[in-house]
Design a protein around this motif. Sequence first.
Motif, PDB file in Angstrom:
ATOM      1  N   LEU A  27       0.804  -1.225   0.000  1.00  0.00           N
ATOM      2  CA  LEU A  27       0.000   0.000   0.000  1.00  0.00           C
ATOM      3  C   LEU A  27       0.838   1.277   0.000  1.00  0.00           C
ATOM      4  N   LEU A  28       1.900   1.285   0.799  1.00  0.00           N
ATOM      5  CA  LEU A  28       2.689   2.507   0.955  1.00  0.00           C
ATOM      6  C   LEU A  28       3.988   2.506   0.157  1.00  0.00           C
ATOM      7  N   GLY A  29       4.300   1.393  -0.510  1.00  0.00           N
ATOM      8  CA  GLY A  29       5.561   1.276  -1.249  1.00  0.00           C
ATOM      9  C   GLY A  29       5.811   2.405  -2.226  1.00  0.00           C
ATOM     10  N   ALA A  33       8.765   5.167  -1.638  1.00  0.00           N
ATOM     11  CA  ALA A  33       9.924   4.805  -2.467  1.00  0.00           C
ATOM     12  C   ALA A  33      11.004   5.885  -2.517  1.00  0.00           C
ATOM     13  N   PRO A  34      10.655   7.184  -2.581  1.00  0.00           N
ATOM     14  CA  PRO A  34      11.726   8.192  -2.641  1.00  0.00           C
ATOM     15  C   PRO A  34      12.517   8.337  -1.340  1.00  0.00           C
ATOM     16  N   LEU A  35      11.979   7.835  -0.227  1.00  0.00           N
ATOM     17  CA  LEU A  35      12.657   7.987   1.069  1.00  0.00           C
ATOM     18  C   LEU A  35      13.795   6.983   1.219  1.00  0.00           C
ATOM     19  N   PRO A  36      14.811   7.322   2.020  1.00  0.00           N
ATOM     20  CA  PRO A  36      15.869   6.342   2.315  1.00  0.00           C
ATOM     21  C   PRO A  36      15.281   5.150   3.089  1.00  0.00           C
ATOM     22  N   VAL A  37      15.976   4.027   3.055  1.00  0.00           N
ATOM     23  CA  VAL A  37      15.486   2.786   3.672  1.00  0.00           C
ATOM     24  C   VAL A  37      15.171   2.987   5.157  1.00  0.00           C
TER      25      VAL A  37
END
Length: 114
Positions: A27-29, A33-37
């Motif tokens: 749902l939130l992938g 995605a632009p955020l660091p791990v």
Amino acid sequence: MNPPSVHRRALITWLAIYPGITVLSVLLGPTLAPLPVYLRTLVLTAILVPTAVYVLVPALLKANAALTGRRRAVGRSGGWRTVRPVGRTPGTATVDPAAPERNRTPAAGAPARR
């Protein structure tokens, strides 16, 4: 009755965490995605841990108890406790089993208060 074994509780916890992480990742992938791990992990765990602790694991424990015929254990684990009203007989002390600190007499083996 006794609470579930540590192995069963580990399985119940895994049954709450794995699907939760999978659903949140799907749902939130794209949004995360632009955020660091480390920030993605922070957001996912900030949502999943409270959900698992307060919703998923208690529901799974309840389902486990229903399936295995167990009743919830009452004790230090914070389970619900049924308290019967304490009858009063003239000349006797009232003892409240749910609140030992309110009892008028110290528990057996407890030092007397001064």
